[in-house]
Design a protein around this motif. Structure first.
Motif, PDB file in Angstrom:
ATOM      1  N   CYS A  15       0.826  -1.223   0.000  1.00  0.00           N
ATOM      2  CA  CYS A  15       0.000   0.000   0.000  1.00  0.00           C
ATOM      3  C   CYS A  15       0.859   1.272   0.000  1.00  0.00           C
ATOM      4  CB  CYS A  15      -0.937  -0.001   1.202  1.00  0.00           C
ATOM      5  SG  CYS A  15      -2.128  -1.347   1.125  1.00  0.00           S
TER       6      CYS A  15
ATOM      7  N   HIS B 278      -4.195  -3.169  -8.014  1.00  0.00           N
ATOM      8  CA  HIS B 278      -4.100  -3.046  -6.553  1.00  0.00           C
ATOM      9  C   HIS B 278      -5.309  -2.266  -6.019  1.00  0.00           C
ATOM     10  CE1 HIS B 278      -1.955  -2.634  -2.632  1.00  0.00           C
ATOM     11  NE2 HIS B 278      -2.728  -1.545  -2.573  1.00  0.00           N
TER      12      HIS B 278
ATOM     13  N   CYS C 287      -7.991  -3.299  -2.892  1.00  0.00           N
ATOM     14  CA  CYS C 287      -7.561  -2.767  -1.592  1.00  0.00           C
ATOM     15  C   CYS C 287      -8.447  -1.591  -1.189  1.00  0.00           C
ATOM     16  CB  CYS C 287      -6.093  -2.347  -1.671  1.00  0.00           C
ATOM     17  SG  CYS C 287      -5.519  -1.606  -0.131  1.00  0.00           S
TER      18      CYS C 287
ATOM     19  N   CYS D 112      -6.558   1.686   0.040  1.00  0.00           N
ATOM     20  CA  CYS D 112      -5.979   2.490  -1.043  1.00  0.00           C
ATOM     21  C   CYS D 112      -7.079   3.114  -1.898  1.00  0.00           C
ATOM     22  CB  CYS D 112      -5.051   1.648  -1.921  1.00  0.00           C
ATOM     23  SG  CYS D 112      -3.467   1.331  -1.118  1.00  0.00           S
TER      24      CYS D 112
HETATM   25 ZN   LIG Z   1      -3.442  -0.807  -0.675  1.00  0.00          ZN
END
Ligand SMILES: [Zn+2]
Lengths: 167, 195
Positions: free
Chosen positions: A3, A29, A33, A36
């Motif tokens: 992250c 990603h 996530c 994020c």
């Molecule tokens: Zn992340």
């Protein structure tokens, strides 16, 4: 990619300054996530708000006014003043070349240094640069512009001068 | 370095080509005006100063070297003149009283250009007007280098390397300036973006 690494790339992702493969892996990603995704949402949202804020539109006669501004400049500045940088650039090498020529052909006499000195003093005195406040301001503004461009790789004048010195 | 069209035009300007110069003025008048306006907050004076920036470009044309990107060169002049003006106002505070924004009257005043007008409801318009006011406030509160970096990114999608040259700092410092500016913007706008 973790992250922290991902969030360090937010700017380059927003500014399109990443290659396609890196962008893709960042997007992957992001999709997986939530942390994020939340951080990215705030970052991208603020940028979008900034990018869509109203801008000032120049007046319709903006360019016309600039063009009359340069006409005024051309009228107000004597030719010898606006061409000063060019003049200064050529003055030293040309004088040196003439001096070399004079020395080589034996016409150098006992009073030439006085004459040269007077000529260069006259040039300096005749250029009202220091009296021209506009120009002083210009010099302040443009003083650091030269650093934007590295010096030219080859300069015909310099080449001519070094050929003269080496001969 | 590959020649970009602006460099070609500027090389013509260096040979006193006024038509080439006018083309560059028309192309860059808006980003230069907006960059200056964000620093001095007076649309009329921003317009005058922006016009002077281009006059300065003309006066300095003999110093332009094609190894520098024209836009980098132009925005360096614009920033320097803007900083001079800000310094001048700091010395003469009476000159820096904010004037109200006005619509075009005598043809020499800039007008607001709002993207995508009419596509929103009155409530949405009110919300976005409030958001834009917050954007203005957040931008005005940023340090000058951060604000300039964001404006160069917005108007010109300028590469970081070129922004670094305009700001006269290293590439890594520039990246950090951009990141701090955006983080501040995000923090300031967060409440308004969520609503
Ligand atoms: Zn992340």
């Amino acid at each position: 990619m973790n992250c922290t690494q991902f969030q360090a790339e937010f700017d380059r992702l927003l500014d399109g300054q990443l290659d396609a493969r890196t962008s893709e892996s960042l997007r992957a990603h992001l999709a997986n996530c939530p942390d994020c995704a939340a951080a990215w949402g705030g970052y991208e949202g603020a940028w979008a708000a900034f990018a869509s804020a109203p801008e000032l539109e120049p007046s319709s006669n903006f360019a016309a006014r600039v063009m009359s501004g340069i006409e005024r400049v051309e009228r107000e500045l004597p030719a010898r003043v606006w061409s000063f940088p060019r003049l200064a650039r050529w003055f030293a090498p040309v004088t040196a070349a003439l001096a070399l020529f004079a020395a080589a052909t034996g016409i150098w006499t006992h009073y030439e240094s006085d004459a040269d000195q007077t000529a260069s003093q006259e040039l300096v005195v005749n250029l009202p640069v220091v009296q021209h406040l506009d120009l002083l301001n210009d010099l302040d503004i443009i003083a650091n512009l030269d650093r934007l461009a590295p010096p030219p790789e080859h300069d015909p004048i310099e080449e001519m001068m070094s050929a003269l010195w080496n001969s | 370095m590959a020649f970009d069209p602006d460099t070609e035009l500027m090389l013509k300007v260096r040979r006193d080509d006024r038509a080439a110069f006018e083309t560059l003025v028309v192309k860059y008048q808006r980003p230069v005006l907006n960059m200056i306006y964000r620093s001095i907050s007076d649309p009329t004076e921003a317009e005058d100063l922006s016009q002077n920036v281009f006059v300065q470009v003309w006066k300095s044309r003999g110093r332009y070297k094609p190894s520098a990107k024209f836009s980098t060169w132009l925005f360096t002049i614009a920033r320097n003149m803007c900083l001079n003006e800000v310094r001048r106002r700091a010395r003469h505070p009476a000159d820096s009283l904010d004037k109200p924004l006005t619509d075009a009257t005598d043809g020499n005043e800039s007008v607001w250009q709002v993207p995508d007008p009419g596509a929103k409801s009155p409530v949405e318009n009110a919300l976005s007007a409030e958001l834009h006011r917050r954007v203005d406030a957040a931008l005005a509160a940023l340090p000058e280098d951060q604000r300039t970096a964001l404006l160069l990114l917005r108007h010109h999608h300028m590469p970081y390397e070129e922004i670094a040259k305009v700001l006269r700092c290293s590439l890594s410092a520039t990246k950090s300036i951009i990141h701090r500016a955006r983080a501040t913007l995000r923090d300031q706008l967060k409440p308004y973006l969520q609503s």
